[in-house]
Design a protein around this motif. Sequence first.
Motif, PDB file in Angstrom:
ATOM      1  N   ILE A 265      33.112 -58.735  65.728  1.00  0.00           N
ATOM      2  CA  ILE A 265      32.943 -57.796  66.829  1.00  0.00           C
ATOM      3  C   ILE A 265      34.010 -58.074  67.874  1.00  0.00           C
ATOM      4  CG2 ILE A 265      31.410 -57.066  68.689  1.00  0.00           C
ATOM      5  CD1 ILE A 265      29.077 -57.514  66.856  1.00  0.00           C
ATOM      6  N   THR A 266      34.673 -57.017  68.320  1.00  0.00           N
ATOM      7  CA  THR A 266      35.789 -57.137  69.246  1.00  0.00           C
ATOM      8  C   THR A 266      35.339 -57.657  70.608  1.00  0.00           C
ATOM      9  OG1 THR A 266      37.627 -55.979  70.231  1.00  0.00           O
ATOM     10  CG2 THR A 266      35.615 -54.746  69.996  1.00  0.00           C
ATOM     11  N   LYS A 267      36.228 -58.361  71.300  1.00  0.00           N
ATOM     12  CA  LYS A 267      35.939 -58.920  72.617  1.00  0.00           C
ATOM     13  C   LYS A 267      36.494 -58.056  73.746  1.00  0.00           C
ATOM     14  CE  LYS A 267      34.188 -62.743  70.964  1.00  0.00           C
ATOM     15  NZ  LYS A 267      32.785 -62.898  70.849  1.00  0.00           N
TER      16      LYS A 267
ATOM     17  N   THR B 194      26.560 -52.047  61.979  1.00  0.00           N
ATOM     18  CA  THR B 194      27.463 -52.058  63.117  1.00  0.00           C
ATOM     19  C   THR B 194      28.529 -51.004  62.870  1.00  0.00           C
ATOM     20  OG1 THR B 194      27.119 -54.426  63.378  1.00  0.00           O
ATOM     21  CG2 THR B 194      29.022 -53.486  64.482  1.00  0.00           C
ATOM     22  N   HIS B 195      28.851 -50.252  63.906  1.00  0.00           N
ATOM     23  CA  HIS B 195      29.911 -49.252  63.760  1.00  0.00           C
ATOM     24  C   HIS B 195      31.234 -49.958  63.476  1.00  0.00           C
ATOM     25  CE1 HIS B 195      27.843 -45.585  64.946  1.00  0.00           C
ATOM     26  NE2 HIS B 195      27.116 -46.364  65.720  1.00  0.00           N
TER      27      HIS B 195
ATOM     28  N   LEU C 245      33.764 -51.108  66.227  1.00  0.00           N
ATOM     29  CA  LEU C 245      33.522 -52.294  67.043  1.00  0.00           C
ATOM     30  C   LEU C 245      34.075 -53.567  66.413  1.00  0.00           C
ATOM     31  CD1 LEU C 245      29.853 -51.613  68.160  1.00  0.00           C
ATOM     32  CD2 LEU C 245      31.935 -51.275  69.469  1.00  0.00           C
ATOM     33  N   LEU C 246      34.633 -53.468  65.218  1.00  0.00           N
ATOM     34  CA  LEU C 246      35.122 -54.650  64.513  1.00  0.00           C
ATOM     35  C   LEU C 246      36.635 -54.770  64.660  1.00  0.00           C
ATOM     36  CD1 LEU C 246      33.031 -54.312  61.245  1.00  0.00           C
ATOM     37  CD2 LEU C 246      32.481 -55.617  63.301  1.00  0.00           C
ATOM     38  N   ASP C 247      37.112 -56.017  64.745  1.00  0.00           N
ATOM     39  CA  ASP C 247      38.560 -56.238  64.799  1.00  0.00           C
ATOM     40  C   ASP C 247      39.123 -56.338  63.385  1.00  0.00           C
ATOM     41  OD1 ASP C 247      37.698 -58.712  63.962  1.00  0.00           O
ATOM     42  OD2 ASP C 247      38.420 -59.805  65.721  1.00  0.00           O
TER      43      ASP C 247
END
Length: 77
Positions: free
Chosen positions: A55-57, A44-45, A48-50
């Motif tokens: 994974i961010t919303k 996963t890039h 895209l993570l918080d």
Amino acid sequence: MTSSVLPFAYMAACTFLVLSAFRCLAIALSSRLISGDRTGLRTTHPELLDDKGFITKEELLVVRFGDIDSGSLSCNS
């Protein structure tokens, strides 16, 4: 004598090179089809993570490059 043998030697060398290239491609494709991904890991890039690693919303900006020759770009949010 040499002028009549040279075209056959050239054709044989070209045929050998083309067949070798196809053999290398076949080996590479068959090994890739067997393994699937080259790393074998699900990635996963990081963008895209918080902060907590999930994974961010939030809504993300999507840019699609269509026909590059015409110079048209479309941005969807």
